[in-house]
Design an enzyme around this catalytic site. Sequence first.
Site, PDB file in Angstrom:
ATOM      1  N   GLY A 232       7.345  -4.862  -7.120  1.00 28.06           N
ATOM      2  CA  GLY A 232       5.978  -4.344  -7.200  1.00 28.06           C
ATOM      3  C   GLY A 232       5.311  -4.337  -5.841  1.00 28.06           C
ATOM      4  CE1 TYR A 233       7.588  -6.564  -2.308  1.00 27.35           C
ATOM      5  CE2 TYR A 233       7.875  -5.436  -0.223  1.00 27.35           C
ATOM      6  CZ  TYR A 233       8.023  -6.562  -0.990  1.00 27.35           C
ATOM      7  OH  TYR A 233       8.609  -7.679  -0.442  1.00 27.35           O
TER       8      TYR A 233
ATOM      9  CD  GLU B 102       9.304  10.899   8.587  1.00 24.07           C
ATOM     10  OE1 GLU B 102       9.329  10.192   7.560  1.00 24.07           O
ATOM     11  OE2 GLU B 102       9.953  11.946   8.687  1.00 24.07           O
TER      12      GLU B 102
ATOM     13  CD  GLU C 232      13.402  -1.939  -0.605  1.00 20.56           C
ATOM     14  OE1 GLU C 232      12.421  -2.603  -0.232  1.00 20.56           O
ATOM     15  OE2 GLU C 232      13.333  -0.996  -1.411  1.00 20.56           O
TER      16      GLU C 232
END
Lengths: 396, 378
Positions: free
Chosen positions: A132-133, A380, A249
């Site tokens: 949950g970011y 980016e 991640e």
Amino acid sequence: MDALDAFRRETRAWLDANCPLEMRTPVAGDDDICWGGRNWTFKSEAQKVWLTRMAARGWTVPGWPKEYGGGGLSHEEVKVLKEEMRAIGARSPLESFGIWMLGPALLAFGSEEQKKEHLPRIARGEIRWCQGYSEPNAGSDLASLQTRADDGGDHFVVTGSKIWTSYADKADMIFCLVRTDFSAPKHLGISFILFDMTWPGVSTKPILLISGKSPFCETFFDGVKVPKANLVGTLNRGWDIAKYLLTHEREMIGGGGGGLLGGRSPGQVAASEIGTDAEGRLADPFLRADAARAEVDALAFAATMTRYKDEAASGGKGVGDKSSVLKYYGTELNKRRYELMMRAAGHEGLEWEGARTNDGERPRGWLRTKANSIEGGTSEVMLDIVAKRLLQLPSA
Amino acid sequence: MLVLNDDQVMLQDAARGFVSEKAPVAALRKIRDEKIADGFDRGLWREMADMGWTGVLVPEDHGGLGFGYVGAGVICEEMGRTLTASPFLSTAVMAATALSRAGSPAQKERWLPAIVAGEAVIATAVDEGRRHDPAGIAMRAERHGNGFRLTGTKTYVVDGQAADAVLVAARTGGAAGEAEGLSLFLVDAKARNLACERLSTLDSRGAVELTFDGVEVTADDVVGEVDDGHELLEMVLGAGRAGLAAELSGTAQESFTRTMAYLKERKQFGRTIGAFQALQHRAAHLFCEVEIARSAVLAALQALDADPAGASLAVSVAKAKASSVARLAAQEAVQMHGGIGMTDAIDIGLFMKRMQVASTLYGDADFHADRVALARGF
Ligand SMILES: Cc1cc2nc3c(=O)[nH]c(=O)nc-3n(C[C@H](O)[C@H](O)[C@H](O)COP(=O)(O)OP(=O)(O)OC[C@H]3O[C@@H](n4cnc5c(N)ncnc54)[C@H](O)[C@@H]3O)c2cc1C
Ligand SMILES: Cc1cc2nc3c(=O)[nH]c(=O)nc-3n(C[C@H](O)[C@H](O)[C@H](O)COP(=O)(O)OP(=O)(O)OC[C@H]3O[C@@H](n4cnc5c(N)ncnc54)[C@H](O)[C@@H]3O)c2cc1C
């Protein structure tokens, strides 16, 4: 060296005796991967047997300490295990956000109770986690997140919403970034908490992707009560954990977490589908030239993954900000690979449904890779991190 | 482990210190401006011998260090950073590989200690046309008494202008395009009927074109087996390609480092240009490419140490990647330096020139990508 050779021999023998033959074939799409969790239904008996046997040895997480359900293997031993698994085409017994992301963060920042409670269950595939970011207005600018956790005495009261939460509808628990101080600068008011997706006030709503699947969700929190014991690390200092977790991640995504080519490169796939000339050259010269360059880059990139991990292991540290190099390069490469696969497929790559093409597995895979350079931080943003942190170029 | 070990790190530190003190880019300018005929500085070459570099690939029983290909590559990489001109690649890497792997006892006795002492320069002559094509070798070596007579032309022979001997690949059998029928000969550079034309080259280091008009050699001058030189030639070329890849990696790293320094110093529009995201993203992309090339090079050098005959895939990956990354690094360096990057006064142009030579020699990025594809089954 001798001890490592012995380990290799034992590992080979054990894998040969214990890896079911069905688990030595490439996964057929996303649905064929073992994710585990409370509500998991195994796709086959072999999938269950394979997970159970590997977990019993701690080999779903071979590098974690034994006391937390890991295999306690050294960096070199983990490499050997992976090589031996690759040699027989063995599938990964378990994929999970717990293994890739939460586990490393808990090992570094969690309390002893938290490690004992969560890590072994991740290792055995008993609890499925989601992340949950992101929020609608906090994507690349993650630290501007607004989901709040108000002090309720012995618990927090969590209110707000998240977006792009992969598998939120299938997950048992969530690791979640929340704002606990609205007056502090944005990076200094964030906390990292864990809670159950079945608790009152949590709800999810799937979002359909361009690949025709709904792996991710909008997630809503309406006054969810979370005990304070579920705070990881220090209150308001969750950003450090968040960033640490992101490096893992990114390393994982860069390593091809999104790719399902079964170990074959586009040039090899194209050669088997289109054919080769008398000298063994792929019969389409334009495709071959591009595939050859991609092959060079893929092999050089694989060496970089190895080098970074070896450097990290010999320096006793993690890959750190260099995970942004892996994430950026690996995901752009994976997108290139699928572009080549679509060129090789021609008309065969245009089918969407039907058994002939396993429901358009290739075009769906191609569409899925477009997210590789977005999820976990966009290309980016990765280039910004490389420029600012690794190259120390000035801020505007 | 895909990292340097402690000994290799020490060698790297020593090499970096040596080239930056004794052979900075200014030394190459001197060779160019004074038109030094050898294309390198003999005094410097002897100092390299004193450092033990000439013996990196020579076994210890012939006076060498036996440091292996990783050691040789570490030195090439450091020389790439300062554009050091020396016969290291031709002599200490390629000739040392040929002689220590396949030389007769007499050849080893005669040449290996001389290489180690920095007294012998040996060039390798392979290519005959405008593109690298070892399989296409057409030069004939006809049997003559108990020896051979060589006829044909070899082009772009690096260090040929300073060589005592030349390792020559020629046909004792087969036809151009075939692997069989190749043989290697070690020919005295002053042999009769051997004409040598000096080529002035982009990188100021020079090379020669050799015309063999019935040059006579004996059976003792054959290196390895008659008709069966293909594998040995591949091994020698593999060593050269890996060395060039390491050098190109060093060249790319240095072009990149200089560009980063410039981005942090040059001001336009009221700020340092390194603050513009348009340049930051290109710089970051270039950094990633430079990192990828470095890994490919180290993997190739380790593969050569593990099995020189089985390393050709890793070597081609390294040569292909390092050639294209050094090119990108040089192009971005000139562009990001703006007008000053086009001037002879600063060194960036010299990196561009050497990159073009080193990336073309012994197979460019396309040549090696083709080999990688074939090795991978397409
Ligand atoms: C398949 C998939 C799975 C995901 N899973 C999860 C999950 O499980 N949990 C979770 O929390 N999140 C998840 N995400 C969300 C992901 O982390 C975000 O999508 C990502 O961080 C980008 O945020 P955004 O979508 O809001 O894009 P934005 O931030 O709005 O960016 C839009 C565009 O602008 C560019 N941009 C933004 N800022 C800058 C800048 N400063 N300089 C240059 N360019 C810039 C971006 O690169 C992008 O191209 C997932 C996303 C996808 C696609
Ligand atoms: C062969 C040649 C002939 C020339 N002839 C003439 C002539 O006859 N008369 C004359 O007056 N001038 C001449 N010039 C000069 C030329 O116009 C300048 O070199 C050019 O304008 C660039 O300026 P600079 O060299 O100072 O580079 P800089 O302005 O220092 O730029 C360096 C780098 O930073 C980049 N950069 C700068 N600002 C930004 C930004 N805001 N965003 C992103 N990137 C940025 C540039 O694109 C470049 O890559 C010549 C130059 C050359 C090379």
